[in-house]
Design a protein around this motif. Structure first.
Motif, PDB file in Angstrom:
ATOM      1  N   SER A  28      11.242 -20.154 -22.387  1.00 42.80           N
ATOM      2  CA  SER A  28      10.026 -20.731 -21.811  1.00 42.80           C
ATOM      3  C   SER A  28       9.007 -21.093 -22.888  1.00 42.80           C
ATOM      4  CB  SER A  28       9.403 -19.750 -20.811  1.00 42.80           C
ATOM      5  OG  SER A  28       9.154 -18.491 -21.425  1.00 42.80           O
ATOM      6  N   SER A  29       8.924 -20.284 -23.945  1.00 45.00           N
ATOM      7  CA  SER A  29       8.013 -20.583 -25.047  1.00 45.00           C
ATOM      8  C   SER A  29       8.695 -21.541 -26.016  1.00 45.00           C
ATOM      9  CB  SER A  29       7.620 -19.304 -25.791  1.00 45.00           C
ATOM     10  OG  SER A  29       6.986 -18.386 -24.922  1.00 45.00           O
ATOM     11  N   PRO A  30       8.044 -22.627 -26.413  1.00 45.44           N
ATOM     12  CA  PRO A  30       8.692 -23.587 -27.319  1.00 45.44           C
ATOM     13  C   PRO A  30       8.977 -22.975 -28.687  1.00 45.44           C
ATOM     14  CG  PRO A  30       6.370 -24.104 -27.051  1.00 45.44           C
ATOM     15  CD  PRO A  30       6.669 -23.022 -26.066  1.00 45.44           C
ATOM     16  N   ILE A  31      10.059 -23.452 -29.305  1.00 44.60           N
ATOM     17  CA  ILE A  31      10.418 -23.006 -30.653  1.00 44.60           C
ATOM     18  C   ILE A  31       9.493 -23.694 -31.653  1.00 44.60           C
ATOM     19  CG2 ILE A  31      12.220 -23.030 -32.418  1.00 44.60           C
ATOM     20  CD1 ILE A  31      14.290 -22.882 -30.195  1.00 44.60           C
ATOM     21  N   THR A  32       8.806 -22.908 -32.447  1.00 44.67           N
ATOM     22  CA  THR A  32       7.884 -23.453 -33.446  1.00 44.67           C
ATOM     23  C   THR A  32       8.502 -23.543 -34.837  1.00 44.67           C
ATOM     24  OG1 THR A  32       6.992 -21.231 -33.849  1.00 44.67           O
ATOM     25  CG2 THR A  32       5.881 -22.584 -32.182  1.00 44.67           C
ATOM     26  N   ASP A  33       9.578 -22.791 -35.065  1.00 41.08           N
ATOM     27  CA  ASP A  33      10.222 -22.806 -36.384  1.00 41.08           C
ATOM     28  C   ASP A  33      11.656 -22.333 -36.222  1.00 41.08           C
ATOM     29  OD1 ASP A  33      10.276 -22.948 -39.347  1.00 41.08           O
ATOM     30  OD2 ASP A  33      10.532 -20.779 -39.184  1.00 41.08           O
ATOM     31  N   SER A  34      12.565 -22.883 -37.029  1.00 40.15           N
ATOM     32  CA  SER A  34      13.963 -22.453 -36.967  1.00 40.15           C
ATOM     33  C   SER A  34      14.637 -22.712 -38.304  1.00 40.15           C
ATOM     34  CB  SER A  34      14.721 -23.196 -35.857  1.00 40.15           C
ATOM     35  OG  SER A  34      14.825 -24.578 -36.157  1.00 40.15           O
ATOM     36  N   LEU A  35      15.726 -21.997 -38.534  1.00 39.85           N
ATOM     37  CA  LEU A  35      16.532 -22.193 -39.739  1.00 39.85           C
ATOM     38  C   LEU A  35      17.963 -21.768 -39.432  1.00 39.85           C
ATOM     39  CD1 LEU A  35      16.774 -22.916 -42.746  1.00 39.85           C
ATOM     40  CD2 LEU A  35      16.229 -20.523 -43.269  1.00 39.85           C
ATOM     41  N   PHE A  36      18.901 -22.659 -39.731  1.00 36.31           N
ATOM     42  CA  PHE A  36      20.323 -22.404 -39.517  1.00 36.31           C
ATOM     43  C   PHE A  36      21.027 -22.566 -40.863  1.00 36.31           C
ATOM     44  CE2 PHE A  36      24.465 -24.144 -37.558  1.00 36.31           C
ATOM     45  CZ  PHE A  36      25.017 -22.876 -37.485  1.00 36.31           C
ATOM     46  N   ILE A  37      21.715 -21.513 -41.313  1.00 32.47           N
ATOM     47  CA  ILE A  37      22.372 -21.496 -42.624  1.00 32.47           C
ATOM     48  C   ILE A  37      23.824 -21.069 -42.446  1.00 32.47           C
ATOM     49  CG2 ILE A  37      22.371 -20.511 -44.957  1.00 32.47           C
ATOM     50  CD1 ILE A  37      19.452 -19.857 -44.630  1.00 32.47           C
ATOM     51  N   ALA A  38      24.717 -21.672 -43.222  1.00 30.83           N
ATOM     52  CA  ALA A  38      26.120 -21.253 -43.236  1.00 30.83           C
ATOM     53  C   ALA A  38      26.619 -21.241 -44.674  1.00 30.83           C
ATOM     54  CB  ALA A  38      26.979 -22.182 -42.383  1.00 30.83           C
ATOM     55  N   ALA A  87      27.323 -17.314 -40.758  1.00 29.85           N
ATOM     56  CA  ALA A  87      26.365 -18.275 -40.216  1.00 29.85           C
ATOM     57  C   ALA A  87      25.156 -17.481 -39.735  1.00 29.85           C
ATOM     58  CB  ALA A  87      26.973 -19.083 -39.077  1.00 29.85           C
ATOM     59  N   TYR A  88      23.970 -17.955 -40.073  1.00 28.75           N
ATOM     60  CA  TYR A  88      22.723 -17.230 -39.798  1.00 28.75           C
ATOM     61  C   TYR A  88      21.761 -18.157 -39.070  1.00 28.75           C
ATOM     62  CZ  TYR A  88      17.971 -15.640 -40.960  1.00 28.75           C
ATOM     63  OH  TYR A  88      16.645 -15.287 -40.911  1.00 28.75           O
ATOM     64  N   LEU A  89      21.128 -17.632 -38.025  1.00 33.90           N
ATOM     65  CA  LEU A  89      20.157 -18.411 -37.251  1.00 33.90           C
ATOM     66  C   LEU A  89      18.864 -17.630 -37.104  1.00 33.90           C
ATOM     67  CD1 LEU A  89      19.377 -20.852 -35.459  1.00 33.90           C
ATOM     68  CD2 LEU A  89      20.370 -19.598 -33.516  1.00 33.90           C
ATOM     69  N   ARG A  90      17.758 -18.328 -37.335  1.00 36.44           N
ATOM     70  CA  ARG A  90      16.430 -17.749 -37.136  1.00 36.44           C
ATOM     71  C   ARG A  90      15.602 -18.716 -36.309  1.00 36.44           C
ATOM     72  NH1 ARG A  90      13.193 -18.442 -42.099  1.00 36.44           N
ATOM     73  NH2 ARG A  90      12.397 -20.276 -41.007  1.00 36.44           N
ATOM     74  N   ILE A  91      14.927 -18.191 -35.273  1.00 38.14           N
ATOM     75  CA  ILE A  91      13.988 -19.014 -34.515  1.00 38.14           C
ATOM     76  C   ILE A  91      12.689 -18.238 -34.331  1.00 38.14           C
ATOM     77  CG2 ILE A  91      15.871 -20.165 -33.268  1.00 38.14           C
ATOM     78  CD1 ILE A  91      14.833 -18.647 -30.734  1.00 38.14           C
ATOM     79  N   ASN A 116      16.233 -13.338 -35.301  1.00 40.09           N
ATOM     80  CA  ASN A 116      17.247 -13.812 -36.247  1.00 40.09           C
ATOM     81  C   ASN A 116      18.499 -12.961 -36.112  1.00 40.09           C
ATOM     82  OD1 ASN A 116      16.989 -11.628 -38.569  1.00 40.09           O
ATOM     83  ND2 ASN A 116      14.911 -12.227 -38.000  1.00 40.09           N
ATOM     84  N   PHE A 117      19.655 -13.584 -36.285  1.00 36.76           N
ATOM     85  CA  PHE A 117      20.924 -12.866 -36.230  1.00 36.76           C
ATOM     86  C   PHE A 117      21.982 -13.680 -36.955  1.00 36.76           C
ATOM     87  CE2 PHE A 117      21.448 -15.834 -32.917  1.00 36.76           C
ATOM     88  CZ  PHE A 117      22.733 -15.807 -32.389  1.00 36.76           C
ATOM     89  N   ALA A 118      23.146 -13.062 -37.167  1.00 36.56           N
ATOM     90  CA  ALA A 118      24.191 -13.690 -37.973  1.00 36.56           C
ATOM     91  C   ALA A 118      25.557 -13.352 -37.411  1.00 36.56           C
ATOM     92  CB  ALA A 118      24.089 -13.240 -39.430  1.00 36.56           C
ATOM     93  N   ILE A 119      26.535 -14.152 -37.823  1.00 37.38           N
ATOM     94  CA  ILE A 119      27.933 -13.922 -37.474  1.00 37.38           C
ATOM     95  C   ILE A 119      28.751 -14.012 -38.758  1.00 37.38           C
ATOM     96  CG2 ILE A 119      28.432 -16.352 -37.011  1.00 37.38           C
ATOM     97  CD1 ILE A 119      30.224 -15.476 -34.741  1.00 37.38           C
ATOM     98  N   TYR A 120      29.866 -13.266 -38.809  1.00 35.94           N
ATOM     99  CA  TYR A 120      30.665 -13.196 -40.032  1.00 35.94           C
ATOM    100  C   TYR A 120      32.135 -13.448 -39.724  1.00 35.94           C
ATOM    101  CZ  TYR A 120      26.435 -10.986 -41.743  1.00 35.94           C
ATOM    102  OH  TYR A 120      25.128 -10.735 -42.070  1.00 35.94           O
ATOM    103  N   GLY A 121      32.793 -14.172 -40.630  1.00 36.16           N
ATOM    104  CA  GLY A 121      34.223 -14.381 -40.516  1.00 36.16           C
ATOM    105  C   GLY A 121      34.995 -13.199 -41.091  1.00 36.16           C
TER     106      GLY A 121
END
Length: 213
Positions: free
Chosen positions: A85-95, A191-195, A203-208
């Motif tokens: 419901s609250s708009p995303i003001t900042d994000s970062l996606f890294i792999a 892969a890492y995601l932050r919003i 923020n959270f991440a996933i690993y192979g």
């Protein structure tokens, strides 16, 4: 003479076998299992990140160095954010990849010598006399500083999520390497995601799966 001719005739064959026996065989690319992970934030966003189509192709080191490893990697990483419901003001996606070295020898080898001068005292007989002098010696040494296992992050691509809350990172046949490693080198994709919103920061991440190169 007949025996000599026979030996000469066999020599080219033996050399050919040795040359072909020394040829380096390249490893085949390894298909890695896909990974996916979802998370619900406390302000209502459903986050999802996944790694697909991952391949790791370990190859012989180009410089033929005993303490270097290299590989070529391919993967697709996707992130989505929906439902909040609250708009995303900042994000970062890294792999990228994490590289683990069993023993770090990056400080290098030190080769040299230590020289010392030690006083000597001798007593001569039958007439008591004291002679003072010096004796010198040189002790060679080879020294390297061995550190415990080292793990480093190697980001390969990054972006912000678009207005629809999606990010896609495609990595194809990119080169990764580890130098000055005295043992096994293991890599693991991530892969890492932050919003961020006005209400929360998530923020959270996933690993192979890890694999040696």
């Amino acid at each position: 003479m007949a025996l000599l001719k026979r030996i000469i005739g066999l020599a080219p064959l033996a050399m050919t076998v040795c040359v072909f026996g020394a040829a380096t065989v390249h490893a085949e690319p390894i298909d890695m299992a896909p990974k996916v992970f979802s998370k619900n934030t406390r302000d209502g966003w459903q986050l999802n990140i996944r790694i697909d189509r991952e391949k790791v192709n370990s190859v012989p080191n180009l410089a033929a160095a005993a303490n270097s490893r290299e590989a070529f990697v391919t993967f697709d990483a996707t992130a989505t954010a929906t439902g909040g419901s609250s708009p995303i003001t900042d994000s970062l996606f890294i792999a990228g990849y994490q590289l683990g070295c069993q023993t770090d020898v990056s400080t290098g080898l030190q080769i040299g010598g230590t020289g010392g001068i030690a006083p000597t005292v001798g007593v001569g007989l039958p007439d008591p006399s004291v002679s003072a002098g010096v004796s010198s010696g040189v002790a060679g040494f080879v020294q390297t500083v061995l550190q415990p296992g080292v793990i480093v992050d190697l980001p390969l691509a990054n972006m912000v999520l678009n207005e629809g809350g999606t990010g896609m990172l495609d990595v194809d046949n990119l080169h990764i390497k580890a130098d000055a490693c005295g043992g096994d080198v293991t890599v693991r994709s991530y892969a890492y995601l932050r919003i961020s919103t006005d209400a929360a920061h998530s923020n959270f991440a996933i690993y192979g799966d890890p694999i040696k190169i």
